[in-house]
Motif scaffolding. Structure first.
Motif, PDB file in Angstrom:
ATOM      1  N   GLY A 238      -9.470 -11.969   7.035  1.00  0.00           N
ATOM      2  CA  GLY A 238     -10.736 -11.466   7.544  1.00  0.00           C
ATOM      3  C   GLY A 238     -11.408 -10.438   6.655  1.00  0.00           C
ATOM      4  O   GLY A 238     -12.377  -9.805   7.051  1.00  0.00           O
ATOM      5  N   GLY A 239     -10.907 -10.269   5.459  1.00  0.00           N
ATOM      6  CA  GLY A 239     -11.548  -9.357   4.513  1.00  0.00           C
ATOM      7  C   GLY A 239     -10.856  -8.008   4.412  1.00  0.00           C
ATOM      8  O   GLY A 239     -10.016  -7.649   5.248  1.00  0.00           O
ATOM      9  N   LEU A 240     -11.209  -7.269   3.395  1.00  0.00           N
ATOM     10  CA  LEU A 240     -10.565  -5.979   3.117  1.00  0.00           C
ATOM     11  C   LEU A 240     -10.900  -4.909   4.150  1.00  0.00           C
ATOM     12  O   LEU A 240     -10.099  -4.005   4.401  1.00  0.00           O
ATOM     13  N   LYS A 241     -12.069  -5.008   4.751  1.00  0.00           N
ATOM     14  CA  LYS A 241     -12.551  -3.923   5.607  1.00  0.00           C
ATOM     15  C   LYS A 241     -11.624  -3.658   6.787  1.00  0.00           C
ATOM     16  O   LYS A 241     -11.446  -2.514   7.215  1.00  0.00           O
ATOM     17  N   GLY A 242     -11.023  -4.717   7.326  1.00  0.00           N
ATOM     18  CA  GLY A 242     -10.171  -4.527   8.493  1.00  0.00           C
ATOM     19  C   GLY A 242      -8.727  -4.197   8.156  1.00  0.00           C
ATOM     20  O   GLY A 242      -7.895  -4.028   9.057  1.00  0.00           O
ATOM     21  N   MET A 243      -8.404  -4.084   6.899  1.00  0.00           N
ATOM     22  CA  MET A 243      -7.028  -3.818   6.484  1.00  0.00           C
ATOM     23  C   MET A 243      -6.730  -2.330   6.396  1.00  0.00           C
ATOM     24  O   MET A 243      -7.624  -1.513   6.176  1.00  0.00           O
ATOM     25  N   THR A 244      -5.464  -1.998   6.522  1.00  0.00           N
ATOM     26  CA  THR A 244      -5.030  -0.625   6.291  1.00  0.00           C
ATOM     27  C   THR A 244      -4.964  -0.398   4.777  1.00  0.00           C
ATOM     28  O   THR A 244      -4.951  -1.349   3.990  1.00  0.00           O
ATOM     29  N   LEU A 245      -4.902   0.863   4.373  1.00  0.00           N
ATOM     30  CA  LEU A 245      -4.813   1.174   2.957  1.00  0.00           C
ATOM     31  C   LEU A 245      -3.530   0.597   2.360  1.00  0.00           C
ATOM     32  O   LEU A 245      -3.526   0.098   1.229  1.00  0.00           O
ATOM     33  N   ALA A 246      -2.448   0.615   3.134  1.00  0.00           N
ATOM     34  CA  ALA A 246      -1.185   0.067   2.643  1.00  0.00           C
ATOM     35  C   ALA A 246      -1.310  -1.436   2.374  1.00  0.00           C
ATOM     36  O   ALA A 246      -0.783  -1.948   1.381  1.00  0.00           O
ATOM     37  N   GLN A 247      -2.007  -2.133   3.255  1.00  0.00           N
ATOM     38  CA  GLN A 247      -2.213  -3.570   3.058  1.00  0.00           C
ATOM     39  C   GLN A 247      -3.086  -3.839   1.832  1.00  0.00           C
ATOM     40  O   GLN A 247      -2.829  -4.761   1.063  1.00  0.00           O
ATOM     41  N   GLN A 248      -4.109  -3.009   1.669  1.00  0.00           N
ATOM     42  CA  GLN A 248      -4.973  -3.146   0.498  1.00  0.00           C
ATOM     43  C   GLN A 248      -4.198  -2.873  -0.784  1.00  0.00           C
ATOM     44  O   GLN A 248      -4.354  -3.579  -1.783  1.00  0.00           O
ATOM     45  N   ASP A 249      -3.370  -1.830  -0.767  1.00  0.00           N
ATOM     46  CA  ASP A 249      -2.550  -1.512  -1.938  1.00  0.00           C
ATOM     47  C   ASP A 249      -1.628  -2.671  -2.305  1.00  0.00           C
ATOM     48  O   ASP A 249      -1.381  -2.941  -3.486  1.00  0.00           O
ATOM     49  N   ALA A 250      -1.110  -3.352  -1.307  1.00  0.00           N
ATOM     50  CA  ALA A 250      -0.235  -4.495  -1.561  1.00  0.00           C
ATOM     51  C   ALA A 250      -1.001  -5.603  -2.286  1.00  0.00           C
ATOM     52  O   ALA A 250      -0.458  -6.244  -3.202  1.00  0.00           O
ATOM     53  N   LEU A 251      -2.255  -5.807  -1.889  1.00  0.00           N
ATOM     54  CA  LEU A 251      -3.071  -6.815  -2.564  1.00  0.00           C
ATOM     55  C   LEU A 251      -3.409  -6.384  -3.990  1.00  0.00           C
ATOM     56  O   LEU A 251      -3.454  -7.203  -4.911  1.00  0.00           O
ATOM     57  N   TRP A 252      -3.654  -5.088  -4.165  1.00  0.00           N
ATOM     58  CA  TRP A 252      -3.927  -4.556  -5.499  1.00  0.00           C
ATOM     59  C   TRP A 252      -2.725  -4.798  -6.419  1.00  0.00           C
ATOM     60  O   TRP A 252      -2.877  -5.243  -7.556  1.00  0.00           O
ATOM     61  N   ASP A 253      -1.538  -4.505  -5.901  1.00  0.00           N
ATOM     62  CA  ASP A 253      -0.321  -4.714  -6.686  1.00  0.00           C
ATOM     63  C   ASP A 253      -0.131  -6.191  -7.026  1.00  0.00           C
ATOM     64  O   ASP A 253       0.320  -6.538  -8.122  1.00  0.00           O
ATOM     65  N   ARG A 254      -0.505  -7.057  -6.087  1.00  0.00           N
ATOM     66  CA  ARG A 254      -0.391  -8.493  -6.331  1.00  0.00           C
ATOM     67  C   ARG A 254      -1.368  -8.925  -7.426  1.00  0.00           C
ATOM     68  O   ARG A 254      -1.005  -9.714  -8.309  1.00  0.00           O
TER      69      ARG A 254
END
Length: 266
Positions: A238-254
């Motif tokens: 559903g996009g980055l906006k609804g994610m927690t910072l930890a979830q976003q960081d995981a995508l960044w690391d990926r």
């Protein structure tokens, strides 16, 4: 094949109040200057990307800016495009006596010193009274570039760190001072300390012989590339906006890991 004369005629036609382009006719030096700067950066971007077809196009856009300014100057009675060509040809010959007048220069560093000496002599010939070593450093350039030039000029008389090690010490000192001002809450002092931090960062780049603008363009491109990949990876959630910072960081690391993997495979 078109020539520079064709471009000059096109520019004159565009600026003609009787039948020319209304937008071009309305412009003046102040309104065109930002476009000139923008075109110079687009040239640098094409070079960074090694896109030589685009570089050809961007150099044309930059040349058009020169022609635009020269046309406005001619209309105002200041100078013509031919005067611009004459001035730069004369200057290049004058500042390269080792090429055009039989003088000798030891190496590129010696030529840099000679170049600054020629510029200083030219300022004196124009009657400019500022005799500082820092005279003539334009205030119109990006501040990071002006910082580098100020540092380089000072270094010509030995006012410089002997090597990069103490510059790193200074960097850590400035970071601590920025951290302290964040806690203190004084906006003006924080502004001052962040300026000092950026100035030292430019100094490190100078010692490393790294172009700050190119390095920052590379960092911006890397951030944009990885963030766009994050957006792609987050579509199913559903996009980055609804994610927690930890979830976003995981995508960044990926996204980072994918880049490293792709680079390894090349």
């Amino acid at each position: 094949m078109h020539t520079i004369d064709d471009l000059l005629r096109i520019m004159a036609t565009l600026r003609n109040p009787d039948g020319g382009c209304p937008w071009d006719v309305q412009q003046d030096f102040d309104t065109i200057a930002p476009y000139t700067i923008e075109e110079a950066y687009e040239v640098a971007d094409a070079i960074d990307r090694r896109d030589y077809s685009q570089l050809c196009d961007e150099l044309g856009d930059l040349l058009f800016q020169v022609v635009f300014h020269a046309r406005m100057a001619e209309e105002a009675g200041h100078f013509r495009f031919a005067d611009v060509v004459e001035a730069i040809c004369t200057k290049m010959v004058r500042r390269h006596p080792h090429v055009f007048a039989g003088a000798e220069v030891a190496d590129a560093q010696a030529q840099t010193r000679a170049w600054e000496s020629h510029k200083r002599a030219e300022r004196e010939a124009r009657g400019e009274s500022d005799n500082s070593l820092l005279a003539g450093i334009s205030r119109g350039m990006p501040e990071w570039q002006r910082a580098r030039k100020l540092q380089a000029r000072a270094a010509t008389v030995g006012f410089d760190w002997p090597d990069v090690a103490p510059v790193f010490d200074k960097l850590h000192e400035e970071i601590d001072e920025v951290r302290a001002e964040f806690a203190g809450g004084d906006a003006e002092r924080l502004n001052d300390e962040i300026g000092d931090l950026l100035f030292v960062s430019v100094n490190i780049a100078r010692h490393a012989k790294v172009d700050v603008s190119r390095a920052l363009r590379s960092a911006n491109a890397k951030f944009e590339r990885r963030f766009r990949r994050m957006e792609q990876l987050a579509v199913d959630a559903g996009g980055l906006k609804g994610m927690t910072l930890a979830q976003q960081d995981a995508l960044w690391d990926r996204a980072k890991a994918e880049e490293k993997s792709a680079a390894t495979e090349i």
